[in-house]
Design a protein around this motif. Sequence first.
Motif, PDB file in Angstrom:
ATOM      1  N   MET A 136       0.856  -1.168   0.000  1.00  8.76           N
ATOM      2  CA  MET A 136       0.000   0.000   0.000  1.00  8.76           C
ATOM      3  C   MET A 136       0.904   1.234   0.000  1.00  8.76           C
ATOM      4  O   MET A 136       1.816   1.349   0.815  1.00  8.76           O
ATOM      5  N   SER A 137       0.615   2.151  -0.875  1.00 10.43           N
ATOM      6  CA  SER A 137       1.422   3.370  -0.950  1.00 10.43           C
ATOM      7  C   SER A 137       1.041   4.325   0.182  1.00 10.43           C
ATOM      8  O   SER A 137      -0.031   4.202   0.785  1.00 10.43           O
ATOM      9  N   VAL A 138       1.913   5.267   0.436  1.00 15.44           N
ATOM     10  CA  VAL A 138       1.672   6.236   1.515  1.00 15.44           C
ATOM     11  C   VAL A 138       0.407   7.065   1.244  1.00 15.44           C
ATOM     12  O   VAL A 138      -0.426   7.220   2.148  1.00 15.44           O
ATOM     13  N   PRO A 139       0.207   7.603   0.038  1.00 19.52           N
ATOM     14  CA  PRO A 139      -1.021   8.368  -0.194  1.00 19.52           C
ATOM     15  C   PRO A 139      -2.301   7.533  -0.014  1.00 19.52           C
ATOM     16  O   PRO A 139      -3.292   8.020   0.530  1.00 19.52           O
ATOM     17  N   VAL A 140      -2.259   6.276  -0.436  1.00 14.80           N
ATOM     18  CA  VAL A 140      -3.427   5.409  -0.265  1.00 14.80           C
ATOM     19  C   VAL A 140      -3.662   5.134   1.216  1.00 14.80           C
ATOM     20  O   VAL A 140      -4.808   5.139   1.683  1.00 14.80           O
ATOM     21  N   LEU A 141      -2.600   4.917   1.971  1.00 14.48           N
ATOM     22  CA  LEU A 141      -2.723   4.724   3.416  1.00 14.48           C
ATOM     23  C   LEU A 141      -3.372   5.943   4.068  1.00 14.48           C
ATOM     24  O   LEU A 141      -4.296   5.809   4.871  1.00 14.48           O
ATOM     25  N   HIS A 142      -2.922   7.140   3.700  1.00 18.03           N
ATOM     26  CA  HIS A 142      -3.493   8.372   4.265  1.00 18.03           C
ATOM     27  C   HIS A 142      -4.976   8.496   3.939  1.00 18.03           C
ATOM     28  O   HIS A 142      -5.782   8.803   4.812  1.00 18.03           O
ATOM     29  N   ARG A 143      -5.339   8.252   2.691  1.00 18.30           N
ATOM     30  CA  ARG A 143      -6.746   8.356   2.294  1.00 18.30           C
ATOM     31  C   ARG A 143      -7.598   7.313   3.009  1.00 18.30           C
ATOM     32  O   ARG A 143      -8.691   7.614   3.495  1.00 18.30           O
ATOM     33  N   THR A 144      -7.106   6.092   3.096  1.00 21.38           N
ATOM     34  CA  THR A 144      -7.842   5.016   3.761  1.00 21.38           C
ATOM     35  C   THR A 144      -8.003   5.317   5.244  1.00 21.38           C
ATOM     36  O   THR A 144      -9.087   5.149   5.814  1.00 21.38           O
ATOM     37  N   PHE A 145      -6.930   5.787   5.870  1.00 23.14           N
ATOM     38  CA  PHE A 145      -6.964   6.108   7.294  1.00 23.14           C
ATOM     39  C   PHE A 145      -7.954   7.235   7.559  1.00 23.14           C
ATOM     40  O   PHE A 145      -8.768   7.155   8.471  1.00 23.14           O
ATOM     41  N   GLN A 146      -7.904   8.281   6.744  1.00 29.59           N
ATOM     42  CA  GLN A 146      -8.792   9.420   6.958  1.00 29.59           C
ATOM     43  C   GLN A 146     -10.239   9.086   6.616  1.00 29.59           C
ATOM     44  O   GLN A 146     -11.149   9.715   7.153  1.00 29.59           O
ATOM     45  N   ALA A 147     -10.455   8.103   5.762  1.00 32.03           N
ATOM     46  CA  ALA A 147     -11.824   7.676   5.483  1.00 32.03           C
ATOM     47  C   ALA A 147     -12.410   6.945   6.698  1.00 32.03           C
ATOM     48  O   ALA A 147     -13.612   7.002   6.938  1.00 32.03           O
ATOM     49  N   ALA A 148     -11.556   6.272   7.463  1.00 30.86           N
ATOM     50  CA  ALA A 148     -12.007   5.517   8.627  1.00 30.86           C
ATOM     51  C   ALA A 148     -12.026   6.345   9.902  1.00 30.86           C
ATOM     52  O   ALA A 148     -12.762   6.036  10.844  1.00 30.86           O
ATOM     53  N   THR A 149     -11.199   7.374   9.970  1.00 30.92           N
ATOM     54  CA  THR A 149     -11.112   8.216  11.166  1.00 30.92           C
ATOM     55  C   THR A 149     -11.179   9.683  10.737  1.00 30.92           C
ATOM     56  O   THR A 149     -10.894  10.012   9.597  1.00 30.92           O
ATOM     57  N   PRO A 150     -11.509  10.575  11.645  1.00 31.50           N
ATOM     58  CA  PRO A 150     -11.598  11.993  11.272  1.00 31.50           C
ATOM     59  C   PRO A 150     -10.258  12.732  11.248  1.00 31.50           C
ATOM     60  O   PRO A 150     -10.232  13.928  10.973  1.00 31.50           O
ATOM     61  N   ILE A 151      -9.145  12.042  11.544  1.00 34.41           N
ATOM     62  CA  ILE A 151      -7.847  12.716  11.599  1.00 34.41           C
ATOM     63  C   ILE A 151      -6.816  11.995  10.746  1.00 34.41           C
ATOM     64  O   ILE A 151      -7.001  10.846  10.365  1.00 34.41           O
ATOM     65  N   SER A 152      -5.710  12.681  10.501  1.00 36.93           N
ATOM     66  CA  SER A 152      -4.623  12.098   9.712  1.00 36.93           C
ATOM     67  C   SER A 152      -3.841  11.092  10.558  1.00 36.93           C
ATOM     68  O   SER A 152      -3.901  11.134  11.791  1.00 36.93           O
ATOM     69  N   PRO A 153      -3.076  10.203   9.906  1.00 37.19           N
ATOM     70  CA  PRO A 153      -2.272   9.243  10.673  1.00 37.19           C
ATOM     71  C   PRO A 153      -1.263   9.916  11.604  1.00 37.19           C
ATOM     72  O   PRO A 153      -1.052   9.462  12.731  1.00 37.19           O
ATOM     73  N   ILE A 154      -0.673  11.011  11.167  1.00 38.34           N
ATOM     74  CA  ILE A 154       0.320  11.699  12.000  1.00 38.34           C
ATOM     75  C   ILE A 154      -0.353  12.337  13.214  1.00 38.34           C
ATOM     76  O   ILE A 154       0.151  12.258  14.330  1.00 38.34           O
ATOM     77  N   ARG A 155      -1.500  12.934  13.006  1.00 35.82           N
ATOM     78  CA  ARG A 155      -2.243  13.527  14.129  1.00 35.82           C
ATOM     79  C   ARG A 155      -2.673  12.439  15.108  1.00 35.82           C
ATOM     80  O   ARG A 155      -2.626  12.619  16.322  1.00 35.82           O
ATOM     81  N   PHE A 156      -3.085  11.292  14.582  1.00 36.44           N
ATOM     82  CA  PHE A 156      -3.466  10.157  15.416  1.00 36.44           C
ATOM     83  C   PHE A 156      -2.291   9.714  16.279  1.00 36.44           C
ATOM     84  O   PHE A 156      -2.436   9.505  17.486  1.00 36.44           O
ATOM     85  N   ARG A 157      -1.108   9.582  15.663  1.00 34.69           N
ATOM     86  CA  ARG A 157       0.093   9.184  16.404  1.00 34.69           C
ATOM     87  C   ARG A 157       0.412  10.196  17.506  1.00 34.69           C
ATOM     88  O   ARG A 157       0.722   9.828  18.634  1.00 34.69           O
ATOM     89  N   THR A 158       0.306  11.476  17.176  1.00 36.20           N
ATOM     90  CA  THR A 158       0.577  12.533  18.156  1.00 36.20           C
ATOM     91  C   THR A 158      -0.397  12.442  19.325  1.00 36.20           C
ATOM     92  O   THR A 158       0.013  12.538  20.488  1.00 36.20           O
ATOM     93  N   GLU A 159      -1.677  12.256  19.031  1.00 35.92           N
ATOM     94  CA  GLU A 159      -2.679  12.162  20.091  1.00 35.92           C
ATOM     95  C   GLU A 159      -2.419  10.965  21.005  1.00 35.92           C
ATOM     96  O   GLU A 159      -2.511  11.076  22.224  1.00 35.92           O
ATOM     97  N   ILE A 160      -2.057   9.823  20.420  1.00 33.63           N
ATOM     98  CA  ILE A 160      -1.764   8.628  21.211  1.00 33.63           C
ATOM     99  C   ILE A 160      -0.541   8.871  22.101  1.00 33.63           C
ATOM    100  O   ILE A 160      -0.547   8.546  23.292  1.00 33.63           O
ATOM    101  N   ARG A 161       0.501   9.467  21.541  1.00 34.99           N
ATOM    102  CA  ARG A 161       1.704   9.753  22.329  1.00 34.99           C
ATOM    103  C   ARG A 161       1.401  10.673  23.498  1.00 34.99           C
ATOM    104  O   ARG A 161       1.874  10.474  24.613  1.00 34.99           O
TER     105      ARG A 161
END
Length: 86
Positions: free
Chosen positions: A1-26
Motif C-alpha cells: 500500500m502506498s503512503v497516499p493510499v494509506l493516508h486516504r484510507t486512514f482518513q476515510a475511517a477516522t476523522p484525523i490524519s495518521p500523524i495527528r493520530f500518532r501525536t494524540e496517542i503519544r
Amino acid sequence: MSVPVLHRTFQAATPISPIRFRTEIRLQEARLMPATRPGEVTAVGRRGGYDNSSRFNREYRRRLFGAPRAVTRPASARPDRAPAGP
C-alpha cells in the motif's frame, strides 16, 4: 500500500490524519505517565516517543491545555493549592 493510499484510507475511517493520530496517542500516553521531579518531564516525553523535549512541551501544552510540569507536580508543590497543615 502506498503512503497516499494509506493516508486516504486512514482518513476515510477516522476523522484525523495518521500523524495527528500518532501525536494524540503519544500525548495520551505521556499524560498517564506520572513524573514527580522536574527533570522527569523530559523522561516522560522520551518514553512517549519524543526525542525533542521542546516539541513535547509545545504539543502537550497545545493539545492538553497546560504545561506538563504543572500536571506532573505533586499536589503539595502546586502554587494553586494551600499547604496542608495541622
